[in-house]
Design a protein around this motif. Sequence first.
Motif, short mmCIF file in Angstrom:
data_model
loop_
_atom_site.label_atom_id
_atom_site.label_comp_id
_atom_site.label_asym_id
_atom_site.label_seq_id
_atom_site.Cartn_x
_atom_site.Cartn_y
_atom_site.Cartn_z
N LYS A 64 1.11 -1.84 -0.30
CA LYS A 64 -0.39 -0.04 0.09
C LYS A 64 1.17 1.47 0.09
CE LYS A 64 -0.47 -0.42 5.02
NZ LYS A 64 -1.07 -0.72 6.43
N ALA A 65 0.47 1.92 -0.04
CA ALA A 65 0.75 3.82 -0.70
C ALA A 65 0.55 4.41 1.04
CB ALA A 65 1.00 4.45 -2.08
N ILE A 66 0.92 5.46 1.45
CA ILE A 66 1.31 6.50 2.20
C ILE A 66 1.07 7.19 1.67
CG2 ILE A 66 1.19 6.59 5.10
CD1 ILE A 66 1.81 3.47 4.80
N GLU A 67 0.44 8.58 1.56
CA GLU A 67 1.35 9.55 1.49
C GLU A 67 0.59 10.82 2.12
OE1 GLU A 67 -0.88 10.83 -2.02
OE2 GLU A 67 -0.66 9.66 -3.25
N GLY A 68 1.68 11.74 2.73
CA GLY A 68 1.25 12.88 3.34
C GLY A 68 2.42 14.21 3.24
N PRO A 69 2.06 15.20 3.15
CA PRO A 69 2.39 16.65 3.62
C PRO A 69 4.24 16.45 3.71
CG PRO A 69 1.72 16.67 5.82
CD PRO A 69 1.45 15.26 4.83
N SER A 70 4.53 17.79 2.66
CA SER A 70 6.39 17.53 2.80
C SER A 70 6.66 18.46 2.96
CB SER A 70 6.50 15.67 1.71
OG SER A 70 7.94 16.95 1.83
N ILE A 71 7.96 19.37 3.94
CA ILE A 71 8.41 20.20 3.66
C ILE A 71 10.16 20.05 3.28
CG2 ILE A 71 7.24 21.86 5.46
CD1 ILE A 71 9.59 21.28 7.33
N ALA A 72 10.60 19.04 2.30
CA ALA A 72 11.51 18.92 2.11
C ALA A 72 12.00 19.21 0.55
CB ALA A 72 11.40 17.27 1.88
N PHE A 73 12.67 20.00 -0.15
CA PHE A 73 12.94 20.40 -1.34
C PHE A 73 14.22 19.67 -1.99
CE2 PHE A 73 13.84 23.45 1.52
CZ PHE A 73 15.49 24.04 1.89
N ASP A 74 14.10 20.32 -3.22
CA ASP A 74 15.01 19.86 -4.12
C ASP A 74 16.69 20.98 -3.94
OD1 ASP A 74 16.10 17.30 -3.59
OD2 ASP A 74 15.09 16.09 -5.73
N VAL A 75 17.68 20.67 -4.23
CA VAL A 75 18.07 22.64 -4.90
C VAL A 75 19.34 21.97 -5.45
CG1 VAL A 75 17.75 23.43 -2.53
CG2 VAL A 75 19.56 22.61 -2.41
N ILE A 76 19.63 22.83 -6.47
CA ILE A 76 21.20 23.22 -6.80
C ILE A 76 22.15 24.01 -6.43
CG2 ILE A 76 22.87 23.50 -9.40
CD1 ILE A 76 20.30 22.35 -10.89
N SER A 77 22.93 22.69 -4.90
CA SER A 77 23.91 23.75 -4.67
C SER A 77 25.12 24.54 -5.95
CB SER A 77 24.82 23.99 -4.15
OG SER A 77 25.69 24.20 -3.31
N ILE A 78 25.15 25.66 -6.18
CA ILE A 78 26.65 26.10 -7.44
C ILE A 78 27.54 26.71 -5.96
CG2 ILE A 78 27.37 27.93 -8.33
CD1 ILE A 78 24.02 28.09 -8.83
N ASN A 79 29.18 26.46 -6.47
CA ASN A 79 30.09 27.05 -5.75
C ASN A 79 30.60 28.13 -6.46
OD1 ASN A 79 32.46 27.29 -4.80
ND2 ASN A 79 33.34 24.93 -5.60
N ILE A 80 30.23 29.13 -4.86
CA ILE A 80 30.69 30.24 -5.44
C ILE A 80 32.24 30.91 -4.94
CG2 ILE A 80 30.27 32.99 -5.29
CD1 ILE A 80 27.35 31.24 -6.41
N ALA A 81 32.70 30.09 -4.27
CA ALA A 81 33.80 30.66 -3.99
C ALA A 81 34.62 29.61 -2.80
CB ALA A 81 34.23 32.28 -3.19
N HIS A 82 34.08 28.94 -3.12
CA HIS A 82 34.83 27.42 -2.40
C HIS A 82 36.13 27.20 -3.09
CE1 HIS A 82 34.20 24.11 0.59
NE2 HIS A 82 36.14 24.81 1.06
N GLY A 83 37.43 27.46 -2.38
CA GLY A 83 38.33 26.66 -3.89
C GLY A 83 38.51 26.81 -5.17
N GLU A 84 39.78 26.15 -6.15
CA GLU A 84 39.90 25.95 -7.58
C GLU A 84 38.31 25.76 -8.29
OE1 GLU A 84 42.95 23.86 -8.28
OE2 GLU A 84 44.39 24.76 -7.45
#
Length: 507
Positions: free
Chosen positions: A259-279
């Motif tokens: 059986k499937a069990i559905e519920g609300p979520s506050i999770a999200f996906d992001v694309i993190s971008i390297n701005i200033a961390h190393g080469e």
Amino acid sequence: MISMTGRRDIGSMSAFLAAILVTASASAADLKIGLRADPDALDPATGGSVAGRVIFAALCDKLIDTTPEGTFQPQLATSWSWSPDSLTLTLKLRDQVVFHDGQPMDAAAVKVNLDRYRTDPISRRKTELKPVASVDVIDPLTVAIKLSQAYAPLVSVLADRAGMIMSPAALAKDSANIGAHPVCAGPFQFVERVSQDHITLKRFDQYWNKDAISLDSVTYRMIPDDAVRLLSLRSGDLDLIERLSPSDVAAIKDDRGVKAIEGPSIAFDVISINIAHGESADNPLGRNAKVRQALELSIDRGAISEVVYEGLFPPANQTEPVGAPYYDPTHALKGRDVARAKMLLAEAGVTSPSFTLSVANSPTLAQVGQMVQVMAAEAGFDVKIQSLESSTLAANSDAGKYQASMAIWSGRPDPDGNISPWVACDGFLNWGRYCNPALDKLLAQARQVTDEKERAKLYAQSVGIYLTDVPFIPLYHYKSIWAARSNVDGFVPYPDGLIRLQGVRKS
């Protein structure tokens, strides 16, 4: 008349049947859960993975927990209250709670843990507890947390890893390696871990809320492939799986065994971008906000949701879901604009910018990455996809060995927990080392305000800044979908996506 031989046969048969019943009973009390990823270290001080939080939900009780509605409820603390100046949070602790090693869970133990989280060099909780000036033991069951400045998110922080209390005796023995043999005060205690394969816990008989636990043990198996995870559930090798693919909800509709069990979520996906961390940050995407804005405009989030998630995951450009108290409608998602993306690249003086997008080695996330690749190409980007095991991806990102990484955030009840880790100058998920003092100032102000309307105004300004600077790109919010065998009952979905085993039964 029954012969002695017959009596022995009957006795043997009775013993055999009893053994079967005992075996069946034991099997019914062992729950096997399929997870998408292998957790990082099982140490609340250093942990950062979603999978780790799932394990912690059974292993380490927190001072405060959330409810299925997303509010707060007692766990190791029975109550909490703010001082009139909002600079002291006093917690009353639950009596007669013990750790898995039999040691008492008291105010002294809480102080040891909170002090470790806020001062230990290895701790990733330091930012979350930065406003804490001291942790004072008032009596064995009372702790006073004193702040250097008002900090509205503290209750929410204590409902997560920073509120997990480990045995001071175990920490004293081997604090640096406690993640390999965690000792907490949760309903289950650690048994073993085989990396990339499974984690086994067994019921803790001295758990303070033991009447809520019906299972003898729980085994978490790491299966990144969504299809394989579902196949293992349908075959009976697993009892419960997380993150059922939306496309599979209809597929199991007529299967009486699951059986499937559905519920609300506050999770999200992001694309993190390297701005200033190393080469790895030294490329057009990392150096130029207009290039990042162009990438964001090239992505059709709605199409990703429709193709990959059956339209169930609402597209998002903010960390708060649409309709949430801190969602900012003045910065609503406007949709894809390839022409504008090309114009921004021209203004930036960049032709065919190239970068590598790291994604976890899940077929579903690989499909998302491929869609981003194709969409961005239409605006002029050359995107290469790198598929990595989840813990490797997280480790590389944390070390700055990435250009762009796709990641999931399980979400927090307080908005500060959804935005600050990613974009604050010292945010523990700010892998790309983005830092904007103006944004940091707004976030600091919002933490000191308890009035919801005033906080919302500050967060609206914050959204405007990170949408301009684009240190990360939110893609969509989740809908939580689990699947279970039909003989598993009592599982309650929570918005944070964690698997709580209180009340779960297997017949």
